[in-house]
Design an enzyme around this catalytic site. Sequence first.
Site, mmCIF file in Angstrom:
data_model
loop_
_atom_site.group_PDB
_atom_site.id
_atom_site.type_symbol
_atom_site.label_atom_id
_atom_site.label_comp_id
_atom_site.label_asym_id
_atom_site.label_seq_id
_atom_site.Cartn_x
_atom_site.Cartn_y
_atom_site.Cartn_z
ATOM 1 N NE ARG A 95 -3.472 2.226 2.829
ATOM 2 C CZ ARG A 95 -3.252 3.153 3.773
ATOM 3 N NH1 ARG A 95 -2.291 3.039 4.649
ATOM 4 N NH2 ARG A 95 -4.051 4.196 3.830
ATOM 5 C CG HIS A 139 -1.020 9.046 3.434
ATOM 6 N ND1 HIS A 139 -1.150 7.704 3.724
ATOM 7 C CD2 HIS A 139 -0.591 9.615 4.586
ATOM 8 C CE1 HIS A 139 -0.811 7.478 4.983
ATOM 9 N NE2 HIS A 139 -0.456 8.632 5.536
ATOM 10 C CD GLU A 184 -4.591 7.626 9.535
ATOM 11 O OE1 GLU A 184 -4.133 8.693 9.952
ATOM 12 O OE2 GLU A 184 -4.133 6.522 9.862
ATOM 13 C CG ASN A 313 -5.119 3.364 8.621
ATOM 14 O OD1 ASN A 313 -5.245 2.342 7.959
ATOM 15 N ND2 ASN A 313 -4.650 4.493 8.124
ATOM 16 C CE1 TYR A 315 0.135 2.905 13.515
ATOM 17 C CE2 TYR A 315 -1.889 3.934 12.748
ATOM 18 C CZ TYR A 315 -0.628 3.414 12.494
ATOM 19 O OH TYR A 315 -0.146 3.402 11.211
ATOM 20 C CD GLU A 379 -1.569 4.048 8.073
ATOM 21 O OE1 GLU A 379 -1.287 4.477 9.218
ATOM 22 O OE2 GLU A 379 -1.729 4.785 7.092
HETATM 23 O O1 IFM Z 1 2.612 7.786 10.026
HETATM 24 C C1 IFM Z 1 1.229 7.795 10.176
HETATM 25 C C2 IFM Z 1 0.522 7.591 8.855
HETATM 26 O O2 IFM Z 1 0.927 8.522 7.908
HETATM 27 C C3 IFM Z 1 -0.968 7.694 9.020
HETATM 28 N N1 IFM Z 1 -1.422 6.842 10.092
HETATM 29 C C4 IFM Z 1 -0.735 6.895 11.339
HETATM 30 C C5 IFM Z 1 0.766 6.739 11.127
HETATM 31 C C6 IFM Z 1 1.505 6.790 12.482
HETATM 32 O O3 IFM Z 1 1.293 8.000 13.102
#
Ligand code: IFM
Length: 475
Positions: A95, A139, A184, A313, A315, A379
Amino acid sequence: MTAVDARPETSAGPRPESAPGLRFPTGFRWGTATAAYQIEGAHAEDGRTPSIWDTFSRTAGKVRNGDTGDIAADHLHRMPDDVALMKDLGVTDYRFSISWPRVQPTGRGPAAERGLDFYRRLVDELLDAGIRPVATLYHWDLPQELEDAGGWPERDTAHRFAEYAGLAADALGDRVATWTTLNEPWCAAFLGYGNGVHAPGRTSDLAALRAAHHLNLAHGAGAAVLRGRLPSSAEISLTLNLHALRPLADTEADRDAVRRIDAVANRIFLDPVFHGRLPADLVADTAAVTDWAFVRDGDLEVTSAPIDSLGVNYYAPSVVSAGASPSPSPWAGAERHVAFTPADGPRTAMDWPVDANGLHELLTRLRDELPSLPLLVTENGAAYDDYADPSGQVHDPERVAYLDAHLTAVHRAIADGADVRGYFVWSLLDNFEWSYGYSKRFGIVHVDFATQRRTRKDSARWYASVIARGGLEHP
Ligand code: IFM
């Protein structure tokens, strides 16, 4: 140990025999992800003009250490080696994002063929390596000229995006099967125009809400253009950083705080894109900021053009309660009602809590809300303070543990009925981490930014073994 299948096989293809542990469905897409401004460098080559991130990173005090993406991981010049690295890891999908100012420098008019040539070469190289290209159109690198004309708070930017989508589709549509319109949009709207920690650095609730709507409009208009120009087999997608939210306490006030953030961070995108509506509670919560008159008749039909999959995505989760957030805030309409509390437990170098349950929660929520829509985890990953030891090795056991836990959560979500088709590690390479510059390393491959030397971290070797096995070793 016996193998535990998340789901019965649904597609053809070899499944590793005798692979013990948590196996993923045959045909599961194992990927890595990157973004143009974070890795490409070559900021002034081939006619590329500045994007909002070139401008922002040159503005004193906006990016740590004054770092810019001018050189980044020099990927534009090292692309064949980077593709070879991915082939060696065994990834099935890659990606990447296309730099808008590289392929349409002013954000209007014809394409810059020299800029497109880089992506033609990249796609050819990937296909030769047996890796499926997954292209993201936006992006975060808006051509500066479009920001000068008003940026995402202005409606015309959505039309400009649809035009750019057509240029990219015409050039690459015969070889790229999966297209993502936006990455995002919450960050682009609310960090870019709300609290200003991302480019272009504006701080206005109204601008952020307008930007969110025009990003939804850009997504829908862009998806329609893609649908018209790409082969019928093309997969058209959108990637959202959905927020996994928990109330601090099991009280009505804290649950209402969750509702408010869910509206302004999640449903502000999910509802227009998948249900053709604005969340009524969001409109009420933001009444002091706007009457939403910038949403015109017919817009929500455009935003809800059907798509083929959703990228998620993830985290870390957020813990919210009734309270107030510091200003400037990205939480338009909610800032005086909601506070954020750091979650307990281990944290990454970003100070983000490690909690894989949030990923399972999001995937099963989407299973319930959008039952027929395939999902991709586009992600997931973690920053840690990695370094090469005297023998040149980069040991990153915390990242291996993080990825293992999150893949386990994905497996559990699939077993619970979520239609997750793939997983992309963020990121292939250490890169320009936006306002943190080069101070945070998310790569499974270490980059020495002085020499541009690439070194596989232990996590890269671990990921390669997961892909080869088709799953995780443990039960
Ligand atoms: O680096 C970023 C990415 O560009 C978009 N999602 C979160 C990642 C980590 O912060």
